[in-house]
Scaffold this active site. Sequence first.
Site, PDB file in Angstrom:
ATOM      1  N   LYS A   1       0.852  -1.191   0.000  1.00  0.00           N
ATOM      2  CA  LYS A   1       0.000   0.000   0.000  1.00  0.00           C
ATOM      3  C   LYS A   1       0.878   1.227   0.000  1.00  0.00           C
ATOM      4  O   LYS A   1       1.995   1.192   0.505  1.00  0.00           O
ATOM      5  CB  LYS A   1      -0.880   0.028   1.253  1.00  0.00           C
ATOM      6  CG  LYS A   1      -2.119   0.883   1.122  1.00  0.00           C
ATOM      7  CD  LYS A   1      -3.210   0.148   0.388  1.00  0.00           C
ATOM      8  CE  LYS A   1      -4.508   0.889   0.360  1.00  0.00           C
ATOM      9  NZ  LYS A   1      -5.608  -0.021   0.017  1.00  0.00           N
TER      10      LYS A   1
HETATM   11  N1  GLU Z   1      -7.356   0.084  -3.195  1.00  0.00           N
HETATM   12  C1  GLU Z   1      -8.157  -1.066  -3.440  1.00  0.00           C
HETATM   13  C2  GLU Z   1      -8.216  -1.933  -2.214  1.00  0.00           C
HETATM   14  O1  GLU Z   1      -8.017  -1.478  -1.114  1.00  0.00           O
HETATM   15  C3  GLU Z   1      -7.734  -1.811  -4.704  1.00  0.00           C
HETATM   16  C4  GLU Z   1      -6.349  -2.368  -4.672  1.00  0.00           C
HETATM   17  C5  GLU Z   1      -5.898  -2.945  -6.014  1.00  0.00           C
HETATM   18  O2  GLU Z   1      -6.689  -3.041  -6.921  1.00  0.00           O
HETATM   19  O3  GLU Z   1      -4.710  -3.265  -6.090  1.00  0.00           O
HETATM   20  O4  GLU Z   1      -8.524  -3.099  -2.283  1.00  0.00           O
END
Ligand code: GLU
Length: 428
Positions: A117
Amino acid sequence: MATHATVEAHDTNDEFNPFLSQQEGFNTAADHLGLEGGVRDVLSMPDRELTVNVPVLMDDGSVQVFTGYRVQHNTLRGPSKGGIRFSPDVNLDEVRALAAWMTWKCSVVNVPFGGGKGGVICDPRSMSIGEQERLTRRYTAAILDIIGPDRDVPAPDMNTNDQTMAWIMDTYSMHERKTTTAVVTGKPLSIGGSRGRREATGRGVMISANEALKMVGLRPEDTRVVVQGAGNVGGLGAMLLHREGYKIISISDMYGAINNERGLDMPAVLSHLKTNRTLEGYGEAEYVPKGEGQLEQECELLVPAATENQITSANCDRIKARLIVEGANGPTTAIASKALSERGVTIVPDILANAGGVTVSYFEWVQDRMGYFWTEEIVNSRLEQIMVQAFQEVRQTSEKHRVDLRTAAYILSIDRVASVYRMRGLFS
Ligand code: GLU
């Protein structure tokens, strides 16, 4: 459980520290699994954390330095995967928690990724498009060494979107000296995005709600729904639930909620929101400013789809829903989750309920690498297949271990990652 190592959290003993919430969920499941010390230690800590301070030229000619993070929690099952958020509230513990949740999320739905993240401390609403673009590009340049289609693949999250992903893709590609679409997902269709990606998280929420309804014996037409959040997850999720026949009686944005006991006409609500950029002023509903107990309304299904720490020890006793489907990451604190489960409320946890987004991100990454793009029907039907299977596996795990769905989702996902760790062995 004090014997194993943990990453030191900045804000210890705090119900609202998402990293501690994540660790609590992890430790409960690890205890059920009887996870051995070494594996437990490895999986409870992020593999890598990068902090960057990037200078950005502002429109008034000044230079402002922004702090950003990229945390890679785990790469045992594949490249780390997870969004990048822009928000004034971003902090390292939050990004760590979100990175770990991505590892568990990818494992629950069994897509071949680890978890990561990113976040930048900024307020995009007070920045021009040009400033946002320059910030995105400098942040991308600063994390360039650790991202890539085979290393770590970012995606949108709070306050970032397909345009942000296009800038990241371009910045990465310019440095690589070749167009590399698979470095990020959630891109516009014209540069390697996937059909169905924008609605995917909301669609996953809808599929999870359908499965949960079958579990407790409810029908969509008898289900009153309260949705917190009207963005990519809450707004599109509510729209899809509405189309399935659910009765959306309340939806909120960051300023307030609109309520209508007879059910909201979601296409009209979303078109009002698009034009006015606020729910306030929508005609066919009562407007209630933020903080007036939206989550505590009488309803069957509650969908928190905004941000972390919304259902807490302070309000969980007043929650009336019998079902909660978590569209956001970490909307329920560990204490509240336990209290609600004990009261018999069924919670479909974030790492399952909102996994539709990363599942279609996986499809996007596959399509980019193949250079061959699927129809929306194929994307949606493969998404449904994966989400339903994951839901059933979590449900079976919960019956087998006699635990709630959250603990079951952690058990299933941690077990998968741990068995890969044992199989690969320790590199030394
Ligand atoms: N930000 C989204 C989540 O928390 C998508 C993450 C992604 O598609 O890599 O799942």
